[in-house]
Design an enzyme around this catalytic site. Structure first.
Site, PDB file in Angstrom:
ATOM      1  N   ASP A  30       0.848  -1.195   0.000  1.00 32.22           N
ATOM      2  CA  ASP A  30       0.000   0.000   0.000  1.00 32.22           C
ATOM      3  C   ASP A  30       0.883   1.245   0.000  1.00 32.22           C
ATOM      4  O   ASP A  30       1.853   1.318   0.759  1.00 32.22           O
ATOM      5  CB  ASP A  30      -0.899  -0.020   1.239  1.00 32.22           C
ATOM      6  CG  ASP A  30      -2.045   0.967   1.163  1.00 32.22           C
ATOM      7  OD1 ASP A  30      -1.812   2.148   0.834  1.00 32.22           O
ATOM      8  OD2 ASP A  30      -3.177   0.562   1.461  1.00 32.22           O
ATOM      9  N   ASN A  86     -13.454  -3.082   3.527  1.00 33.25           N
ATOM     10  CA  ASN A  86     -14.532  -2.106   3.685  1.00 33.25           C
ATOM     11  C   ASN A  86     -15.500  -2.173   2.503  1.00 33.25           C
ATOM     12  O   ASN A  86     -15.065  -2.310   1.356  1.00 33.25           O
ATOM     13  CB  ASN A  86     -13.954  -0.691   3.774  1.00 33.25           C
ATOM     14  CG  ASN A  86     -12.966  -0.548   4.910  1.00 33.25           C
ATOM     15  OD1 ASN A  86     -13.185  -1.060   6.004  1.00 33.25           O
ATOM     16  ND2 ASN A  86     -11.862   0.135   4.661  1.00 33.25           N
ATOM     17  N   GLN A  93     -14.849   2.733   2.666  1.00 35.43           N
ATOM     18  CA  GLN A  93     -14.328   2.379   1.340  1.00 35.43           C
ATOM     19  C   GLN A  93     -14.133   3.655   0.529  1.00 35.43           C
ATOM     20  O   GLN A  93     -15.036   4.480   0.418  1.00 35.43           O
ATOM     21  CB  GLN A  93     -15.289   1.430   0.618  1.00 35.43           C
ATOM     22  CG  GLN A  93     -14.744   0.926  -0.700  1.00 35.43           C
ATOM     23  CD  GLN A  93     -15.682  -0.072  -1.386  1.00 35.43           C
ATOM     24  OE1 GLN A  93     -16.840  -0.240  -1.011  1.00 35.43           O
ATOM     25  NE2 GLN A  93     -15.167  -0.728  -2.420  1.00 35.43           N
ATOM     26  N   HIS A  99     -11.133  -4.872  -2.475  1.00 35.76           N
ATOM     27  CA  HIS A  99      -9.745  -5.127  -2.096  1.00 35.76           C
ATOM     28  C   HIS A  99      -9.699  -5.433  -0.611  1.00 35.76           C
ATOM     29  O   HIS A  99     -10.604  -5.076   0.139  1.00 35.76           O
ATOM     30  CB  HIS A  99      -8.815  -3.958  -2.445  1.00 35.76           C
ATOM     31  CG  HIS A  99      -9.209  -2.652  -1.842  1.00 35.76           C
ATOM     32  ND1 HIS A  99     -10.285  -1.905  -2.285  1.00 35.76           N
ATOM     33  CD2 HIS A  99      -8.678  -1.955  -0.806  1.00 35.76           C
ATOM     34  CE1 HIS A  99     -10.383  -0.802  -1.564  1.00 35.76           C
ATOM     35  NE2 HIS A  99      -9.424  -0.807  -0.641  1.00 35.76           N
ATOM     36  N   HIS A 101      -7.180  -5.230   2.841  1.00 35.33           N
ATOM     37  CA  HIS A 101      -5.984  -4.687   3.472  1.00 35.33           C
ATOM     38  C   HIS A 101      -5.391  -5.748   4.387  1.00 35.33           C
ATOM     39  O   HIS A 101      -6.111  -6.338   5.197  1.00 35.33           O
ATOM     40  CB  HIS A 101      -6.341  -3.458   4.325  1.00 35.33           C
ATOM     41  CG  HIS A 101      -6.836  -2.295   3.546  1.00 35.33           C
ATOM     42  ND1 HIS A 101      -6.033  -1.259   3.158  1.00 35.33           N
ATOM     43  CD2 HIS A 101      -8.077  -2.010   3.081  1.00 35.33           C
ATOM     44  CE1 HIS A 101      -6.747  -0.372   2.503  1.00 35.33           C
ATOM     45  NE2 HIS A 101      -7.994  -0.815   2.431  1.00 35.33           N
TER      46      HIS A 101
END
Length: 135
Positions: A30, A86, A93, A99, A101
């Site tokens: 990230d 999320n 989100q 996606h 995390h």
């Protein structure tokens, strides 16, 4: 989707710090990490959120998450992991491409992934149980 940033990253149109890639997913570091080693699992096919994600892809994402955090836990010598996903703006989100995390945690790191527990009231419990069915 043509304008989806995660579609472009997942499919290699935008460079990323790729940890792993297969035909279905790309796993990247990230760019705005909550902690050192914070990674994202991004499917190559566009689905806005978990509600739209095919069950098979959801299962593959969780299996991949397990494999990645098991490897990264040794690399980072961390104490634990948060897996965060999320769905919707109200849930935090910000990129509307499913996606996950993967956030490494160390004791006392204050990464900010917590909440103050509330209380399950009898009224809330009865309302939810009376309406919920998987059939």
């Amino acid at each position: 989707m043509k304008e989806c940033i995660f579609c472009k990253i997942a499919n290699g149109e935008i460079p990323s710090a790729t940890l792993y890639e297969n035909e279905e997913f790309r796993v990247i570091l990230d760019l705005g990490p909550a902690a050192k080693g914070h990674a994202l699992i991004i499917p190559k096919a566009h689905h806005a959120n978990l509600y739209e994600l095919p069950d098979e892809t959801a299962g593959h994402a969780m299996i991949l998450a397990k494999k990645v955090i098991t490897k990264m836990k040794d690399i980072l010598d961390c104490d634990g992991y948060n897996i965060v996903q999320n769905n919707g703006e109200a849930a935090g989100q910000t990129v509307f491409h499913f996606h996950m995390h993967l956030i490494p945690r160390k004791e006392g790191d204050h990464a900010g992934i917590s909440w103050t527990p509330g209380t399950l009231t009898e009224e809330d419990k009865e309302e939810i149980l009376s309406k919920f069915s998987m059939e």
